[in-house]
Motif scaffolding. Structure first.
Motif, PDB file in Angstrom:
ATOM      1  N   LYS A  97      23.485  14.910 -52.645  1.00  9.88           N
ATOM      2  CA  LYS A  97      24.533  15.934 -52.763  1.00  9.88           C
ATOM      3  C   LYS A  97      25.236  15.889 -54.115  1.00  9.88           C
ATOM      4  O   LYS A  97      25.728  16.906 -54.594  1.00  9.88           O
ATOM      5  CB  LYS A  97      25.573  15.776 -51.649  1.00  9.88           C
ATOM      6  N   ILE A  98      25.288  14.697 -54.710  1.00  6.85           N
ATOM      7  CA  ILE A  98      25.940  14.590 -56.027  1.00  6.85           C
ATOM      8  C   ILE A  98      24.923  14.572 -57.161  1.00  6.85           C
ATOM      9  O   ILE A  98      25.235  14.226 -58.296  1.00  6.85           O
ATOM     10  CB  ILE A  98      26.892  13.376 -56.106  1.00  6.85           C
ATOM     11  N   GLY A  99      23.672  14.943 -56.843  1.00 10.26           N
ATOM     12  CA  GLY A  99      22.665  15.122 -57.880  1.00 10.26           C
ATOM     13  C   GLY A  99      21.882  13.886 -58.270  1.00 10.26           C
ATOM     14  O   GLY A  99      21.219  13.869 -59.304  1.00 10.26           O
ATOM     15  N   ILE A 100      21.924  12.841 -57.449  1.00  6.08           N
ATOM     16  CA  ILE A 100      21.162  11.626 -57.755  1.00  6.08           C
ATOM     17  C   ILE A 100      19.925  11.604 -56.860  1.00  6.08           C
ATOM     18  O   ILE A 100      20.019  11.704 -55.639  1.00  6.08           O
ATOM     19  CB  ILE A 100      22.017  10.361 -57.529  1.00  6.08           C
ATOM     20  N   HIS A 101      18.761  11.491 -57.486  1.00  7.55           N
ATOM     21  CA  HIS A 101      17.495  11.474 -56.758  1.00  7.55           C
ATOM     22  C   HIS A 101      17.364  10.126 -56.048  1.00  7.55           C
ATOM     23  O   HIS A 101      17.459   9.076 -56.684  1.00  7.55           O
ATOM     24  CB  HIS A 101      16.341  11.692 -57.735  1.00  7.55           C
ATOM     25  N   ALA A 102      17.171  10.144 -54.726  1.00  5.94           N
ATOM     26  CA  ALA A 102      17.109   8.899 -53.961  1.00  5.94           C
ATOM     27  C   ALA A 102      16.092   9.010 -52.837  1.00  5.94           C
ATOM     28  O   ALA A 102      15.819  10.096 -52.328  1.00  5.94           O
ATOM     29  CB  ALA A 102      18.486   8.580 -53.395  1.00  5.94           C
ATOM     30  N   TRP A 103      15.526   7.861 -52.459  1.00  2.00           N
ATOM     31  CA  TRP A 103      14.599   7.748 -51.343  1.00  2.00           C
ATOM     32  C   TRP A 103      15.147   6.704 -50.388  1.00  2.00           C
ATOM     33  O   TRP A 103      15.857   5.780 -50.791  1.00  2.00           O
ATOM     34  CB  TRP A 103      13.227   7.255 -51.790  1.00  2.00           C
ATOM     35  N   HIS A 104      14.726   6.812 -49.151  1.00  2.00           N
ATOM     36  CA  HIS A 104      15.113   5.806 -48.157  1.00  2.00           C
ATOM     37  C   HIS A 104      13.879   5.064 -47.663  1.00  2.00           C
ATOM     38  O   HIS A 104      12.849   5.659 -47.369  1.00  2.00           O
ATOM     39  CB  HIS A 104      15.811   6.465 -46.955  1.00  2.00           C
ATOM     40  N   PHE A 105      13.987   3.763 -47.605  1.00  2.00           N
ATOM     41  CA  PHE A 105      12.975   2.907 -47.009  1.00  2.00           C
ATOM     42  C   PHE A 105      13.685   1.659 -46.514  1.00  2.00           C
ATOM     43  O   PHE A 105      14.479   1.072 -47.228  1.00  2.00           O
ATOM     44  CB  PHE A 105      11.902   2.500 -48.027  1.00  2.00           C
ATOM     45  N   SER A 106      13.435   1.283 -45.274  1.00  2.00           N
ATOM     46  CA  SER A 106      14.030   0.039 -44.791  1.00  2.00           C
ATOM     47  C   SER A 106      12.964  -0.814 -44.136  1.00  2.00           C
ATOM     48  O   SER A 106      11.967  -0.304 -43.621  1.00  2.00           O
ATOM     49  CB  SER A 106      15.166   0.318 -43.798  1.00  2.00           C
ATOM     50  N   PHE A 107      13.178  -2.113 -44.186  1.00  2.00           N
ATOM     51  CA  PHE A 107      12.253  -3.048 -43.554  1.00  2.00           C
ATOM     52  C   PHE A 107      12.443  -3.078 -42.045  1.00  2.00           C
ATOM     53  O   PHE A 107      11.568  -3.475 -41.306  1.00  2.00           O
ATOM     54  CB  PHE A 107      12.441  -4.461 -44.109  1.00  2.00           C
ATOM     55  N   PHE A 108      13.637  -2.689 -41.584  1.00  2.63           N
ATOM     56  CA  PHE A 108      13.930  -2.693 -40.157  1.00  2.63           C
ATOM     57  C   PHE A 108      14.980  -1.640 -39.848  1.00  2.63           C
ATOM     58  O   PHE A 108      15.729  -1.223 -40.708  1.00  2.63           O
ATOM     59  CB  PHE A 108      14.408  -4.070 -39.681  1.00  2.63           C
ATOM     60  N   ASP A 109      14.997  -1.193 -38.592  1.00  5.71           N
ATOM     61  CA  ASP A 109      15.978  -0.237 -38.106  1.00  5.71           C
ATOM     62  C   ASP A 109      16.583  -0.783 -36.816  1.00  5.71           C
ATOM     63  O   ASP A 109      15.989  -1.627 -36.152  1.00  5.71           O
ATOM     64  CB  ASP A 109      15.330   1.129 -37.821  1.00  5.71           C
ATOM     65  N   PHE A 110      17.776  -0.306 -36.474  1.00  8.73           N
ATOM     66  CA  PHE A 110      18.445  -0.734 -35.257  1.00  8.73           C
ATOM     67  C   PHE A 110      18.399   0.380 -34.221  1.00  8.73           C
ATOM     68  O   PHE A 110      18.760   1.514 -34.512  1.00  8.73           O
ATOM     69  CB  PHE A 110      19.916  -1.074 -35.544  1.00  8.73           C
ATOM     70  N   TYR A 111      17.935   0.033 -33.041  1.00  7.75           N
ATOM     71  CA  TYR A 111      17.907   0.971 -31.920  1.00  7.75           C
ATOM     72  C   TYR A 111      18.333   0.212 -30.662  1.00  7.75           C
ATOM     73  O   TYR A 111      18.196  -1.010 -30.582  1.00  7.75           O
ATOM     74  CB  TYR A 111      16.490   1.525 -31.703  1.00  7.75           C
ATOM     75  N   SER A 112      18.798   0.956 -29.663  1.00  8.51           N
ATOM     76  CA  SER A 112      19.116   0.329 -28.384  1.00  8.51           C
ATOM     77  C   SER A 112      17.845  -0.246 -27.786  1.00  8.51           C
ATOM     78  O   SER A 112      16.780   0.361 -27.871  1.00  8.51           O
ATOM     79  CB  SER A 112      19.708   1.357 -27.431  1.00  8.51           C
ATOM     80  N   SER A 113      17.983  -1.392 -27.170  1.00 10.68           N
ATOM     81  CA  SER A 113      16.817  -2.070 -26.606  1.00 10.68           C
ATOM     82  C   SER A 113      16.365  -1.402 -25.315  1.00 10.68           C
ATOM     83  O   SER A 113      17.166  -0.990 -24.492  1.00 10.68           O
ATOM     84  CB  SER A 113      17.164  -3.531 -26.320  1.00 10.68           C
ATOM     85  N   THR A 114      15.055  -1.308 -25.164  1.00 12.41           N
ATOM     86  CA  THR A 114      14.463  -0.854 -23.908  1.00 12.41           C
ATOM     87  C   THR A 114      13.690  -2.009 -23.273  1.00 12.41           C
ATOM     88  O   THR A 114      13.068  -1.845 -22.237  1.00 12.41           O
ATOM     89  CB  THR A 114      13.518   0.338 -24.146  1.00 12.41           C
ATOM     90  N   SER A 115      13.780  -3.149 -23.894  1.00 11.20           N
ATOM     91  CA  SER A 115      13.045  -4.328 -23.441  1.00 11.20           C
ATOM     92  C   SER A 115      13.760  -4.984 -22.268  1.00 11.20           C
ATOM     93  O   SER A 115      14.978  -4.917 -22.139  1.00 11.20           O
ATOM     94  CB  SER A 115      12.943  -5.324 -24.593  1.00 11.20           C
ATOM     95  N   LEU A 116      12.973  -5.634 -21.420  1.00 10.50           N
ATOM     96  CA  LEU A 116      13.570  -6.427 -20.348  1.00 10.50           C
ATOM     97  C   LEU A 116      14.215  -7.688 -20.901  1.00 10.50           C
ATOM     98  O   LEU A 116      15.060  -8.289 -20.261  1.00 10.50           O
ATOM     99  CB  LEU A 116      12.503  -6.796 -19.314  1.00 10.50           C
ATOM    100  N   ILE A 117      13.785  -8.096 -22.102  1.00 13.17           N
ATOM    101  CA  ILE A 117      14.382  -9.259 -22.761  1.00 13.17           C
ATOM    102  C   ILE A 117      15.486  -8.721 -23.661  1.00 13.17           C
ATOM    103  O   ILE A 117      15.243  -8.217 -24.744  1.00 13.17           O
ATOM    104  CB  ILE A 117      13.337 -10.030 -23.597  1.00 13.17           C
ATOM    105  N   ASN A 118      16.711  -8.808 -23.195  1.00 10.70           N
ATOM    106  CA  ASN A 118      17.836  -8.319 -23.980  1.00 10.70           C
ATOM    107  C   ASN A 118      18.915  -9.387 -24.030  1.00 10.70           C
ATOM    108  O   ASN A 118      18.723 -10.503 -23.556  1.00 10.70           O
ATOM    109  CB  ASN A 118      18.356  -6.985 -23.422  1.00 10.70           C
ATOM    110  N   LEU A 119      20.051  -9.063 -24.572  1.00  9.28           N
ATOM    111  CA  LEU A 119      21.102 -10.055 -24.759  1.00  9.28           C
ATOM    112  C   LEU A 119      21.580 -10.640 -23.440  1.00  9.28           C
ATOM    113  O   LEU A 119      21.900 -11.818 -23.371  1.00  9.28           O
ATOM    114  CB  LEU A 119      22.271  -9.445 -25.539  1.00  9.28           C
ATOM    115  N   SER A 120      21.595  -9.838 -22.383  1.00  9.75           N
ATOM    116  CA  SER A 120      22.056 -10.371 -21.093  1.00  9.75           C
ATOM    117  C   SER A 120      21.162 -11.515 -20.618  1.00  9.75           C
ATOM    118  O   SER A 120      21.631 -12.438 -19.967  1.00  9.75           O
ATOM    119  CB  SER A 120      22.121  -9.272 -20.042  1.00  9.75           C
ATOM    120  N   ASN A 121      19.879 -11.450 -20.974  1.00  8.44           N
ATOM    121  CA  ASN A 121      18.962 -12.535 -20.612  1.00  8.44           C
ATOM    122  C   ASN A 121      19.062 -13.718 -21.575  1.00  8.44           C
ATOM    123  O   ASN A 121      18.547 -14.787 -21.284  1.00  8.44           O
ATOM    124  CB  ASN A 121      17.517 -12.037 -20.604  1.00  8.44           C
TER     125      ASN A 121
END
Length: 115
Positions: free
Chosen positions: A21-45
Motif C-alpha cells: 500500500k505504501i509502494g514497497i514491493h514485498a513477498w510473503h513466505f513463512s516456514f510455519f503457520d499457526f492454525y487451530s489444532s484438529t489433532s487428538l493430540i492437543n494441549l489438553s493431552n
C-alpha cells in the motif's frame, strides 16, 4: 527495494499488504503457520507434561497467547518451578506478563535474564 517477509500467517500477509500500500514491493513466505489444532493430540493431552517440565522453551508470542488462553479457560497457571527460555527479547517480554519470574533469552550470543 524488495522485501521478503517471513512472518507466520496471517500476520505475514497483513504486513506484505501494508508494505504494498505504501509502494514497497514485498513477498510473503513463512516456514510455519499457526492454525487451530484438529489433532487428538492437543494441549489438553499434554498439560501434565507442561507441569512436569524442568525447562520450557518458547519460540513465539503466538504460542504464549494460545497456551495462556488454554490455561486461563481451564483455571490453570503457568508452571512456576520450570526455567523459561525464549528465542528473543520481545517473546520474553510477552511471556513475562504471564510468568512473573526470571526468563532467559539469547542476546548477542549470550544468555540474558529478565526479572
Amino acid at each position: 527495494m524488495k522485501i521478503l517477509v517471513m512472518r507466520p500467517s496471517p500476520e505475514g500477509e497483513d504486513l506484505v499488504n501494508n508494505l504494498k500500500k505504501i509502494g514497497i514491493h514485498a513477498w510473503h513466505f513463512s516456514f510455519f503457520d499457526f492454525y487451530s489444532s484438529t489433532s487428538l493430540i492437543n494441549l489438553s493431552n499434554k498439560v501434565n507434561d507442561l507441569y512436569e517440565s524442568n525447562i520450557i522453551i518458547i519460540f513465539s508470542k503466538k504460542s504464549i497467547y494460545y497456551t495462556n488462553l488454554y490455561l486461563k479457560n481451564h483455571n490453570l497457571q503457568w508452571p512456576f518451578d520450570a526455567e523459561y527460555y525464549t528465542v528473543g527479547q520481545s517473546t520474553a517480554l510477552s511471556l513475562y506478563k504471564h510468568v512473573k519470574k526470571k526468563l532467559f533469552f539469547p542476546k548477542n550470543k549470550k544468555i540474558v535474564k529478565i526479572y
